[in-house]
Write a protein that holds these residues in place. Structure first.
Motif, PDB file in Angstrom:
ATOM      1  N   MET A  37       0.788  -1.212   0.075  1.00 31.98           N
ATOM      2  CA  MET A  37       0.074   0.066  -0.083  1.00 31.98           C
ATOM      3  C   MET A  37       0.749   1.322   0.026  1.00 31.98           C
ATOM      4  O   MET A  37       1.690   1.370   0.758  1.00 31.98           O
ATOM      5  N   ILE A  38       0.724   2.042  -0.872  1.00 29.53           N
ATOM      6  CA  ILE A  38       1.543   3.194  -1.163  1.00 29.53           C
ATOM      7  C   ILE A  38       0.995   4.560  -0.287  1.00 29.53           C
ATOM      8  O   ILE A  38      -0.429   4.727  -0.518  1.00 29.53           O
ATOM      9  N   THR A  39       1.396   4.813   0.683  1.00 24.42           N
ATOM     10  CA  THR A  39       0.651   6.029   1.239  1.00 24.42           C
ATOM     11  C   THR A  39       1.303   7.468   0.586  1.00 24.42           C
ATOM     12  O   THR A  39       2.246   7.688   0.137  1.00 24.42           O
ATOM     13  N   GLN A  40       0.202   8.474   0.375  1.00 23.40           N
ATOM     14  CA  GLN A  40       0.553   9.851  -0.039  1.00 23.40           C
ATOM     15  C   GLN A  40       1.054  10.704   0.931  1.00 23.40           C
ATOM     16  O   GLN A  40       0.526  11.011   2.049  1.00 23.40           O
ATOM     17  N   ILE A  41       2.035  11.417   0.622  1.00 22.92           N
ATOM     18  CA  ILE A  41       2.735  12.265   1.458  1.00 22.92           C
ATOM     19  C   ILE A  41       1.809  13.609   1.439  1.00 22.92           C
ATOM     20  O   ILE A  41       1.415  14.032   0.377  1.00 22.92           O
ATOM     21  N   PRO A  42       1.366  14.224   2.568  1.00 24.62           N
ATOM     22  CA  PRO A  42       0.409  15.396   2.383  1.00 24.62           C
ATOM     23  C   PRO A  42       1.272  16.602   1.805  1.00 24.62           C
ATOM     24  O   PRO A  42       2.503  16.820   1.706  1.00 24.62           O
ATOM     25  N   LEU A  43       0.333  17.445   1.091  1.00 26.49           N
ATOM     26  CA  LEU A  43       0.852  18.445   0.342  1.00 26.49           C
ATOM     27  C   LEU A  43       1.478  19.506   1.152  1.00 26.49           C
ATOM     28  O   LEU A  43       2.775  20.199   0.793  1.00 26.49           O
ATOM     29  N   GLU A  44       1.317  19.749   2.637  1.00 27.61           N
ATOM     30  CA  GLU A  44       1.622  20.744   3.325  1.00 27.61           C
ATOM     31  C   GLU A  44       2.952  20.160   3.537  1.00 27.61           C
ATOM     32  O   GLU A  44       3.958  21.053   3.879  1.00 27.61           O
ATOM     33  N   HIS A  45       3.474  18.858   3.861  1.00 36.64           N
ATOM     34  CA  HIS A  45       4.705  18.389   4.084  1.00 36.64           C
ATOM     35  C   HIS A  45       5.594  18.940   3.062  1.00 36.64           C
ATOM     36  O   HIS A  45       6.939  19.221   3.236  1.00 36.64           O
ATOM     37  N   ILE A  46       5.378  18.700   1.950  1.00 37.05           N
ATOM     38  CA  ILE A  46       5.924  18.926   0.585  1.00 37.05           C
ATOM     39  C   ILE A  46       6.171  20.269   0.532  1.00 37.05           C
ATOM     40  O   ILE A  46       7.362  20.822   0.223  1.00 37.05           O
ATOM     41  N   LEU A  47       5.355  21.306   0.794  1.00 41.13           N
ATOM     42  CA  LEU A  47       5.420  22.573   0.834  1.00 41.13           C
ATOM     43  C   LEU A  47       6.470  23.270   1.677  1.00 41.13           C
ATOM     44  O   LEU A  47       7.149  24.084   1.672  1.00 41.13           O
ATOM     45  N   LEU A  48       6.358  22.616   2.921  1.00 41.27           N
ATOM     46  CA  LEU A  48       7.376  23.014   4.266  1.00 41.27           C
ATOM     47  C   LEU A  48       8.679  22.627   3.526  1.00 41.27           C
ATOM     48  O   LEU A  48       9.712  23.237   3.871  1.00 41.27           O
ATOM     49  N   LEU A  49       8.826  21.381   3.240  1.00 41.60           N
ATOM     50  CA  LEU A  49      10.275  21.028   2.714  1.00 41.60           C
ATOM     51  C   LEU A  49      10.776  21.978   1.554  1.00 41.60           C
ATOM     52  O   LEU A  49      12.031  22.395   1.453  1.00 41.60           O
ATOM     53  N   SER A  50       9.697  22.308   0.598  1.00 40.21           N
ATOM     54  CA  SER A  50      10.101  23.191  -0.458  1.00 40.21           C
ATOM     55  C   SER A  50      10.583  24.704   0.086  1.00 40.21           C
ATOM     56  O   SER A  50      11.486  25.373  -0.499  1.00 40.21           O
ATOM     57  N   ALA A  51       9.769  25.080   1.022  1.00 44.21           N
ATOM     58  CA  ALA A  51      10.278  26.478   1.706  1.00 44.21           C
ATOM     59  C   ALA A  51      11.394  26.404   2.266  1.00 44.21           C
ATOM     60  O   ALA A  51      12.112  27.516   2.314  1.00 44.21           O
ATOM     61  N   ALA A  52      11.819  25.194   3.136  1.00 45.82           N
ATOM     62  CA  ALA A  52      13.131  25.036   3.795  1.00 45.82           C
ATOM     63  C   ALA A  52      13.955  25.119   2.858  1.00 45.82           C
ATOM     64  O   ALA A  52      15.257  25.865   2.870  1.00 45.82           O
TER      65      ALA A  52
END
Length: 104
Positions: free
Chosen positions: A1-16
């Motif tokens: 089963m593949i879990t989706q990473i929430p968009l907020e986590h990706i945006l936080l990583l991108s902001a960092a």
């Protein structure tokens, strides 16, 4: 089963990544470190493009635009490194403050 990473986590990583890139561009004096900061900024933008394009799986506009950004970044890195090498040969330093204070 593949879990989706929430968009907020990706945006936080991108902001960092973006913040680290801007910090490197502003604070570093070595030309290669400034180029690495610019590459981090490009990678943060690509991460945002891919993250937002995930919401519309039929249209792959984000992935295609990200591919073009990667191509432009690779060309920019090659040209910028060639310029840095020429500046180093001329001024015998890669420190941007010393290059700016010397006259040709």
């Amino acid at each position: 089963m593949i879990t989706q990473i929430p968009l907020e986590h990706i945006l936080l990583l991108s902001a960092a990544l973006f913040a680290i890139g801007v910090l490197a561009v502003i604070s570093k004096r070595h030309a290669v470190m400034v180029l690495m900061g610019i590459e981090l900024i490009f990678n943060a933008a690509n991460l945002n493009l891919v993250a937002f394009s995930r919401h519309d799986p039929q249209l792959m506009q984000g992935q295609l635009f990200s591919l073009f950004v990667i191509l432009v970044a690779a060309a920019e890195a090659a040209v910028a490194l060639a310029i840095v090498l020429r500046v180093y040969q001329h001024f015998k330093t890669a420190n941007l403050n010393q290059v700016a204070s010397k006259e040709g």
